[in-house]
Scaffold this active site. Sequence first.
Site, short mmCIF file in Angstrom:
data_model
loop_
_atom_site.label_atom_id
_atom_site.label_comp_id
_atom_site.label_asym_id
_atom_site.label_seq_id
_atom_site.Cartn_x
_atom_site.Cartn_y
_atom_site.Cartn_z
N ASP A 1 0.86 -1.19 0.00
CA ASP A 1 0.00 0.00 0.00
C ASP A 1 0.89 1.24 0.00
O ASP A 1 2.07 1.17 0.34
CB ASP A 1 -0.92 -0.01 1.23
CG ASP A 1 -0.15 -0.06 2.54
OD1 ASP A 1 0.72 -0.94 2.69
OD2 ASP A 1 -0.37 0.80 3.41
N GLU B 1 0.06 -0.86 5.76
CA GLU B 1 1.14 -0.34 6.60
C GLU B 1 1.00 1.15 6.85
O GLU B 1 1.32 1.64 7.93
CB GLU B 1 2.50 -0.65 5.94
CG GLU B 1 3.69 -0.49 6.87
CD GLU B 1 4.28 0.90 6.87
OE1 GLU B 1 5.12 1.17 7.74
OE2 GLU B 1 3.90 1.74 6.04
ZN LIG Z 1 6.83 1.80 4.30
#
Ligand SMILES: [Zn+2]
Length: 241
Positions: free
Chosen positions: A87, A151
């Site tokens: 992501d 994340e």
């Molecule tokens: Zn990262």
Amino acid sequence: MKKLIEEYFEQNRELMIRDIMRLVRIKSDKEEAKEGKPYGDGPAEVLAVALEMASEMGFKTRNYDNYVGAIDFDDQKNKLDILAHLDVVPGGDGWSVTEPFNPVVKDGRLYGRGTIDDKGPAVAALYAMKAVKDLNIPLKAGVRLILGTDEECGSSDIRYYYGIEEEAPMTFSPDASFPVVNIEKGGLQGKFESRFEESTETPRIVSFKAGIKSNVIPGEAAAVVEGIDPEEIRDCCDAVT
Ligand SMILES: [Zn+2]
């Protein structure tokens, strides 16, 4: 052996860059959840493409309900986990070399959102596994590459994964530039507020705004200020510069 590995990466350099670009082209910042896609379409799509890439290389893969994907080096129990993520933060404005999801190589550099955080390192880790496999370097234990998709927004993906699987005794996370990052800045996501008696006395700040996300350093900021003589601002700016 070192020479062999270096040669291997010299020969596979273009393929690796091609694969990083393939992932960068997929806009994978978090979106609203959909059925079976906890972070929306983009993160699920980039995960599917990366897992396909790995299975084309001959690795076994597993998709954990579009939270994370895992790629295993072989059938041995994993003693090393490699944690990377696919992501990205939103594309944002102010790009000069290219647009965020249209990666280009220019003057020996790869530009695009996520090239260094963290699609580039994720693909580099995958190619490291491929190099070990193609060069027939024997391993005494298993290695698992874990690709997360949340994340940038709190790592709920990894919590989900470790709710199912055990942590390996060793883990590292290639998540920035080479070679090793052993410290990162802390993050405080707070809400600060204060109340004032309403006043229309000038000069005053009517509003101000900066940034697109709490974990992205703002590229620009703007404030609406009332009751200042433009001449005064000019004098003030001259004094600063
Ligand atoms: Zn990262």
